[in-house]
Design a protein around this motif. Structure first.
Motif, short mmCIF file in Angstrom:
data_model
loop_
_atom_site.label_atom_id
_atom_site.label_comp_id
_atom_site.label_asym_id
_atom_site.label_seq_id
_atom_site.Cartn_x
_atom_site.Cartn_y
_atom_site.Cartn_z
N ASN A 1 0.96 -1.24 0.09
CA ASN A 1 0.07 -0.06 0.15
C ASN A 1 0.78 1.31 0.05
O ASN A 1 0.12 2.46 -0.02
CB ASN A 1 -1.08 -0.08 1.06
N ASP A 2 2.07 1.01 0.13
CA ASP A 2 3.18 2.27 0.13
C ASP A 2 3.67 2.41 -1.40
O ASP A 2 4.07 1.65 -2.18
CB ASP A 2 4.44 1.94 0.98
N THR A 3 3.22 3.66 -1.80
CA THR A 3 3.65 4.06 -3.31
C THR A 3 5.00 3.75 -3.50
O THR A 3 5.53 3.02 -4.51
CB THR A 3 3.29 5.48 -3.61
N MET A 4 5.97 4.39 -2.65
CA MET A 4 7.66 4.16 -2.85
C MET A 4 7.76 2.47 -2.98
O MET A 4 8.50 2.18 -3.76
CB MET A 4 8.37 5.03 -2.10
N LEU A 5 7.52 2.01 -1.85
CA LEU A 5 8.08 0.54 -1.99
C LEU A 5 7.23 -0.39 -2.68
O LEU A 5 8.05 -1.29 -3.23
CB LEU A 5 7.92 -0.04 -0.43
N SER A 6 5.97 -0.16 -2.87
CA SER A 6 5.42 -0.85 -3.82
C SER A 6 6.07 -1.14 -5.12
O SER A 6 5.84 -1.98 -5.98
CB SER A 6 3.83 -0.80 -4.01
N ALA A 7 6.36 0.02 -5.68
CA ALA A 7 7.06 0.02 -6.89
C ALA A 7 8.00 -0.78 -7.02
O ALA A 7 8.54 -1.46 -8.25
CB ALA A 7 7.28 1.50 -7.43
N ILE A 8 8.99 -0.82 -5.92
CA ILE A 8 10.15 -1.63 -6.04
C ILE A 8 9.92 -3.24 -6.12
O ILE A 8 10.43 -3.78 -6.72
CB ILE A 8 11.04 -1.49 -4.89
N PHE A 9 8.73 -3.36 -5.15
CA PHE A 9 8.49 -4.76 -5.02
C PHE A 9 7.59 -5.32 -6.30
O PHE A 9 8.01 -6.52 -6.77
CB PHE A 9 7.60 -5.12 -3.89
N ASN A 10 6.94 -4.70 -6.73
CA ASN A 10 5.74 -5.02 -7.83
C ASN A 10 6.33 -4.80 -9.12
O ASN A 10 6.18 -5.65 -9.95
CB ASN A 10 4.49 -4.51 -7.57
N ASP A 11 6.85 -3.43 -9.26
CA ASP A 11 7.15 -3.13 -10.86
C ASP A 11 8.57 -3.38 -11.25
O ASP A 11 8.69 -3.99 -12.34
CB ASP A 11 6.84 -1.50 -10.77
N TYR A 12 9.42 -3.05 -10.27
CA TYR A 12 10.78 -3.51 -10.54
C TYR A 12 11.22 -5.03 -10.48
O TYR A 12 11.69 -5.80 -11.25
CB TYR A 12 11.92 -2.71 -9.83
N ALA A 13 11.24 -5.32 -8.89
CA ALA A 13 11.30 -6.91 -8.75
C ALA A 13 10.29 -8.15 -9.26
O ALA A 13 10.55 -9.15 -9.34
CB ALA A 13 11.63 -6.99 -7.34
N LYS A 14 9.06 -7.40 -9.43
CA LYS A 14 7.97 -8.14 -10.00
C LYS A 14 7.70 -9.42 -9.01
O LYS A 14 7.51 -10.63 -9.56
CB LYS A 14 8.01 -8.75 -11.43
N VAL A 15 7.54 -9.16 -7.68
CA VAL A 15 7.49 -10.28 -6.73
C VAL A 15 6.20 -10.99 -7.14
O VAL A 15 5.30 -10.63 -7.25
CB VAL A 15 7.45 -9.68 -5.43
N ASN A 16 6.34 -12.36 -6.95
CA ASN A 16 5.38 -13.31 -7.12
C ASN A 16 4.92 -13.65 -5.46
O ASN A 16 5.72 -14.36 -4.83
CB ASN A 16 5.61 -14.81 -7.56
N TRP A 17 3.96 -12.84 -4.93
CA TRP A 17 3.75 -12.94 -3.46
C TRP A 17 3.35 -14.35 -2.97
O TRP A 17 3.49 -14.74 -1.94
CB TRP A 17 2.78 -11.86 -3.10
N ASP A 18 2.54 -15.24 -3.92
CA ASP A 18 2.28 -16.59 -3.62
C ASP A 18 3.53 -17.37 -3.26
O ASP A 18 3.60 -18.30 -2.42
CB ASP A 18 1.59 -17.37 -4.69
N ILE A 19 4.71 -16.98 -3.86
CA ILE A 19 6.08 -17.58 -3.50
C ILE A 19 6.68 -17.01 -2.66
O ILE A 19 7.31 -17.53 -1.44
CB ILE A 19 6.65 -17.65 -4.99
N HIS A 20 6.74 -15.74 -2.27
CA HIS A 20 7.52 -14.99 -1.68
C HIS A 20 7.19 -15.07 -0.11
O HIS A 20 8.02 -15.26 0.91
CB HIS A 20 7.57 -13.59 -2.07
#
Length: 92
Positions: A26-45
């Motif tokens: 829910n944090d704009t700055m951190l979400s971009a790193i995790f989701n846009d850049y690293a493309k974290v698969n949350w079901d695995i992570h």
């Protein structure tokens, strides 16, 4: 008011991890790193994070990874780390 509670079980670790990463997402700055850049698969992570914290807190040895090299490639600044640490501290 001090409402801290010691984490004593795997269920509480799961709650802590899920709550923390909910804030990250829910944090704009951190979400971009995790989701846009690293493309974290949350079901695995997330299960990896449960194992990591179970190993750290209860020394159960389930986590076998090496987290540092994976984080070196991320485009993070001191501001990113300060925000991450703030959310983590708030969660704990």
């Amino acid at each position: 008011m001090n409402n801290r509670v010691e984490i004593k079980s795997e269920k509480e670790i799961k709650l802590m991890v899920d709550t923390f990463y909910g804030k990250v997402n829910n944090d704009t700055m951190l979400s971009a790193i995790f989701n846009d850049y690293a493309k974290v698969n949350w079901d695995i992570h997330l299960p990896i994070m449960y194992n990591f914290w179970n190993t750290i807190l209860f020394n159960n040895g389930d986590y076998k990874g090496s987290p540092f090299p994976k984080h070196l490639r991320l485009p993070v600044t001191d501001a990113h780390f300060e925000k991450w640490l703030s959310l983590f501290t708030e969660t704990i």
